[in-house]
Motif scaffolding. Structure first.
Motif, short mmCIF file in Angstrom:
data_model
loop_
_atom_site.label_atom_id
_atom_site.label_comp_id
_atom_site.label_asym_id
_atom_site.label_seq_id
_atom_site.Cartn_x
_atom_site.Cartn_y
_atom_site.Cartn_z
N LEU A 33 0.84 -1.20 0.00
CA LEU A 33 0.00 0.00 0.00
C LEU A 33 0.87 1.25 0.00
CD1 LEU A 33 -2.79 -1.03 2.51
CD2 LEU A 33 -3.13 -0.43 0.11
N THR A 34 1.98 1.20 0.72
CA THR A 34 2.88 2.35 0.77
C THR A 34 3.44 2.67 -0.61
OG1 THR A 34 3.46 1.75 3.03
CG2 THR A 34 4.93 3.27 1.91
N GLU A 35 3.73 1.64 -1.40
CA GLU A 35 4.21 1.87 -2.77
C GLU A 35 3.17 2.63 -3.60
OE1 GLU A 35 5.38 -1.80 -4.58
OE2 GLU A 35 6.78 -2.27 -2.97
N ARG A 36 1.91 2.39 -3.33
CA ARG A 36 0.84 3.06 -4.09
C ARG A 36 0.71 4.54 -3.73
NH1 ARG A 36 0.86 1.64 -8.34
NH2 ARG A 36 2.69 0.59 -7.69
N LEU A 37 1.37 5.00 -2.66
CA LEU A 37 1.37 6.42 -2.32
C LEU A 37 2.08 7.24 -3.41
CD1 LEU A 37 2.11 6.33 1.51
CD2 LEU A 37 -0.07 6.79 0.39
N GLY A 38 2.88 6.57 -4.22
CA GLY A 38 3.56 7.23 -5.32
C GLY A 38 2.92 6.92 -6.67
N ASP A 39 1.69 6.42 -6.67
CA ASP A 39 1.00 6.06 -7.90
C ASP A 39 0.80 7.28 -8.78
OD1 ASP A 39 -0.69 3.46 -8.84
OD2 ASP A 39 -1.62 5.31 -9.59
N ARG A 40 0.73 7.06 -10.09
CA ARG A 40 0.53 8.17 -11.03
C ARG A 40 -0.88 8.72 -10.98
NH1 ARG A 40 1.39 3.59 -14.04
NH2 ARG A 40 -0.44 2.77 -15.10
N ASP A 41 -1.81 7.97 -10.40
CA ASP A 41 -3.21 8.40 -10.34
C ASP A 41 -3.56 8.91 -8.95
OD1 ASP A 41 -5.87 8.18 -11.98
OD2 ASP A 41 -6.32 7.53 -9.93
N ALA A 42 -4.13 10.10 -8.88
CA ALA A 42 -4.44 10.73 -7.59
C ALA A 42 -5.47 9.92 -6.79
CB ALA A 42 -4.95 12.15 -7.80
N ALA A 43 -6.44 9.33 -7.46
CA ALA A 43 -7.47 8.54 -6.76
C ALA A 43 -6.85 7.32 -6.08
CB ALA A 43 -8.57 8.11 -7.72
N VAL A 44 -5.87 6.72 -6.72
CA VAL A 44 -5.19 5.55 -6.14
C VAL A 44 -4.36 5.99 -4.93
CG1 VAL A 44 -3.52 3.69 -6.56
CG2 VAL A 44 -5.17 4.32 -8.33
#
Length: 162
Positions: free
Chosen positions: A102-113
């Motif tokens: 989940l922490t990796e997804r804090l840098g996702d390209r999509d703001a909603a993610v």
């Protein structure tokens, strides 16, 4: 005699619209290596101490397997990643082993993610803290009950020292 005057250079035409902003291709919220917030580091340590052995009542009754849901975090579809973050948050303590994903997804390209991942981490943290508080409260109650039984009249005469 004076040299003839040099002709002036023609003026450059003004652009009709400003240049577009550069597109960011790197994750926007990636923390520098080794610079994790102390509170978050403490939370990750706390999650590691609990491991994957969550009590049965720590997560809501659901058919979803956290490992399968966590696998969706790497999907190319932003909606699948978003839904996986939400589902892991709703699973509470059962999702504790997947906080790093989940922490990796804090840098996702999509703001909603990114938003869903942040909320999911908060939900898992709240479930972990609630479980730890319930465990400490249960230990305190058990200790008080045992003490009460040792000092109760008719339990063998005089109260025994604790």
């Amino acid at each position: 005699e004076a040299p003839p005057p040099e002709p002036e250079a023609p003026a450059k035409p003004k652009p009709l619209a400003p240049a577009p902003a550069p597109i960011m291709k790197k994750p926007q919220l990636k923390a520098p290596e080794g610079k994790i917030d102390d509170i978050f580091a403490a939370f990750l340590t706390e999650v590691d101490t609990f491991g994957g052995d969550a009590p049965a009542d720590a997560a809501p009754a659901t058919e979803e397997d956290p490992a399968k849901v966590a696998a969706q975090l790497k999907s190319k579809d932003w909606q699948a990643r978003h839904d996986a973050c939400k589902a892991l948050g709703e699973l509470g303590m059962a999702s504790a082993p997947y906080v790093a994903a989940l922490t990796e997804r804090l840098g996702d390209r999509d703001a909603a993610v990114r938003t869903a991942a942040r909320k999911a981490i908060q939900q898992v943290q709240a479930a972990t803290e609630a479980s730890a508080a319930a465990g400490a409260e249960g230990d305190a109650r058990a200790g008080a009950k045992a003490k009460k039984q040792r000092t109760a009249p008719g339990a063998g005469g005089a109260p025994r020292p604790a």
